[in-house]
Design a protein around this motif. Structure first.
Motif, PDB file in Angstrom:
ATOM      1  N   TYR A  10       0.834  -1.209   0.000  1.00  0.00           N
ATOM      2  CA  TYR A  10       0.000   0.000   0.000  1.00  0.00           C
ATOM      3  C   TYR A  10       0.863   1.251   0.000  1.00  0.00           C
ATOM      4  O   TYR A  10       0.562   2.228  -0.688  1.00  0.00           O
ATOM      5  CB  TYR A  10      -0.950  -0.011   1.199  1.00  0.00           C
ATOM      6  CG  TYR A  10      -1.936  -1.141   1.145  1.00  0.00           C
ATOM      7  CD1 TYR A  10      -3.102  -1.028   0.402  1.00  0.00           C
ATOM      8  CD2 TYR A  10      -1.702  -2.335   1.814  1.00  0.00           C
ATOM      9  CE1 TYR A  10      -4.016  -2.067   0.338  1.00  0.00           C
ATOM     10  CE2 TYR A  10      -2.602  -3.386   1.751  1.00  0.00           C
ATOM     11  CZ  TYR A  10      -3.748  -3.244   1.011  1.00  0.00           C
ATOM     12  OH  TYR A  10      -4.649  -4.278   0.933  1.00  0.00           O
ATOM     13  N   ALA A  11       1.951   1.220   0.769  1.00  0.00           N
ATOM     14  CA  ALA A  11       2.857   2.368   0.801  1.00  0.00           C
ATOM     15  C   ALA A  11       3.492   2.585  -0.568  1.00  0.00           C
ATOM     16  O   ALA A  11       3.615   3.723  -1.032  1.00  0.00           O
ATOM     17  CB  ALA A  11       3.933   2.160   1.865  1.00  0.00           C
ATOM     18  N   ALA A  12       3.863   1.517  -1.239  1.00  0.00           N
ATOM     19  CA  ALA A  12       4.450   1.639  -2.573  1.00  0.00           C
ATOM     20  C   ALA A  12       3.430   2.189  -3.576  1.00  0.00           C
ATOM     21  O   ALA A  12       3.769   3.023  -4.412  1.00  0.00           O
ATOM     22  CB  ALA A  12       4.970   0.279  -3.042  1.00  0.00           C
ATOM     23  N   ALA A  57      -8.980   2.987  -9.943  1.00  0.00           N
ATOM     24  CA  ALA A  57      -9.104   2.519 -11.316  1.00  0.00           C
ATOM     25  C   ALA A  57      -7.748   2.526 -12.022  1.00  0.00           C
ATOM     26  O   ALA A  57      -7.501   1.728 -12.913  1.00  0.00           O
ATOM     27  CB  ALA A  57     -10.089   3.392 -12.078  1.00  0.00           C
ATOM     28  N   ALA A  58      -6.870   3.430 -11.615  1.00  0.00           N
ATOM     29  CA  ALA A  58      -5.595   3.602 -12.308  1.00  0.00           C
ATOM     30  C   ALA A  58      -4.458   2.785 -11.693  1.00  0.00           C
ATOM     31  O   ALA A  58      -3.481   2.496 -12.375  1.00  0.00           O
ATOM     32  CB  ALA A  58      -5.212   5.082 -12.314  1.00  0.00           C
ATOM     33  N   VAL A  59      -4.582   2.411 -10.427  1.00  0.00           N
ATOM     34  CA  VAL A  59      -3.486   1.745  -9.727  1.00  0.00           C
ATOM     35  C   VAL A  59      -3.976   0.449  -9.099  1.00  0.00           C
ATOM     36  O   VAL A  59      -4.951   0.450  -8.366  1.00  0.00           O
ATOM     37  CB  VAL A  59      -2.903   2.664  -8.613  1.00  0.00           C
ATOM     38  CG1 VAL A  59      -1.778   1.955  -7.879  1.00  0.00           C
ATOM     39  CG2 VAL A  59      -2.435   3.983  -9.189  1.00  0.00           C
ATOM     40  N   SER A  60      -3.283  -0.620  -9.379  1.00  0.00           N
ATOM     41  CA  SER A  60      -3.564  -1.900  -8.751  1.00  0.00           C
ATOM     42  C   SER A  60      -2.482  -2.163  -7.710  1.00  0.00           C
ATOM     43  O   SER A  60      -1.299  -2.296  -8.063  1.00  0.00           O
ATOM     44  CB  SER A  60      -3.557  -3.024  -9.796  1.00  0.00           C
ATOM     45  OG  SER A  60      -3.457  -4.286  -9.163  1.00  0.00           O
ATOM     46  N   ALA A  65       2.762  -4.393  -6.021  1.00  0.00           N
ATOM     47  CA  ALA A  65       3.490  -5.346  -5.171  1.00  0.00           C
ATOM     48  C   ALA A  65       4.227  -6.369  -6.031  1.00  0.00           C
ATOM     49  O   ALA A  65       5.415  -6.650  -5.796  1.00  0.00           O
ATOM     50  CB  ALA A  65       2.533  -6.039  -4.211  1.00  0.00           C
ATOM     51  N   ALA A  66       3.562  -6.906  -7.029  1.00  0.00           N
ATOM     52  CA  ALA A  66       4.183  -7.909  -7.899  1.00  0.00           C
ATOM     53  C   ALA A  66       5.376  -7.329  -8.652  1.00  0.00           C
ATOM     54  O   ALA A  66       6.412  -7.998  -8.791  1.00  0.00           O
ATOM     55  CB  ALA A  66       3.154  -8.457  -8.885  1.00  0.00           C
ATOM     56  N   ALA A  67       5.266  -6.096  -9.116  1.00  0.00           N
ATOM     57  CA  ALA A  67       6.365  -5.456  -9.834  1.00  0.00           C
ATOM     58  C   ALA A  67       7.572  -5.249  -8.921  1.00  0.00           C
ATOM     59  O   ALA A  67       8.721  -5.453  -9.343  1.00  0.00           O
ATOM     60  CB  ALA A  67       5.903  -4.127 -10.428  1.00  0.00           C
ATOM     61  N   HIS A  68       7.309  -4.852  -7.678  1.00  0.00           N
ATOM     62  CA  HIS A  68       8.409  -4.652  -6.732  1.00  0.00           C
ATOM     63  C   HIS A  68       9.103  -5.978  -6.421  1.00  0.00           C
ATOM     64  O   HIS A  68      10.329  -6.041  -6.380  1.00  0.00           O
ATOM     65  CB  HIS A  68       7.908  -3.982  -5.454  1.00  0.00           C
ATOM     66  CG  HIS A  68       7.736  -2.512  -5.584  1.00  0.00           C
ATOM     67  ND1 HIS A  68       6.757  -1.940  -6.359  1.00  0.00           N
ATOM     68  CD2 HIS A  68       8.449  -1.482  -5.055  1.00  0.00           C
ATOM     69  CE1 HIS A  68       6.864  -0.628  -6.286  1.00  0.00           C
ATOM     70  NE2 HIS A  68       7.876  -0.321  -5.512  1.00  0.00           N
TER      71      HIS A  68
END
Length: 87
Positions: A10-12, A57-60, A65-68
């Protein structure tokens, strides 16, 4: 709602919002009782800057998390074990 994700996710996600800078991020999380998930929910509920409306709508958070994780990036929250102060 994105339940069950780690606090750092959530912070990311918050950190990636438009016009977010470290002091704004810190204040946003502090205003939510040092709870990044609660801060994210406040953003989704419209209790934060207008420029962040539609963030859901713009941010999952899951995708952030998966990208990090895929990139090997570690997110450290203030006051959490493993965080090093750089000041």
């Amino acid at each position: 709602m994105t339940a069950g994700l780690p606090e750092w996710a959530y912070a990311a996600a918050l950190a990636g919002l438009p016009y977010m800078v470290w002091d704004r991020l810190s204040a946003l999380i502090a205003e939510a009782g040092d709870d990044a998930q609660r801060a994210w929910e406040r953003v989704l509920g419209g209790a934060a800057a207008a420029s962040w409306s539609g963030a859901d709508a713009a941010v999952s958070v899951e995708a952030v998390a998966a990208a990090h994780v895929a990139a090997g990036v570690t997110v450290h929250l203030h006051g959490c074990p493993g965080r090093r102060d750089t000041s």
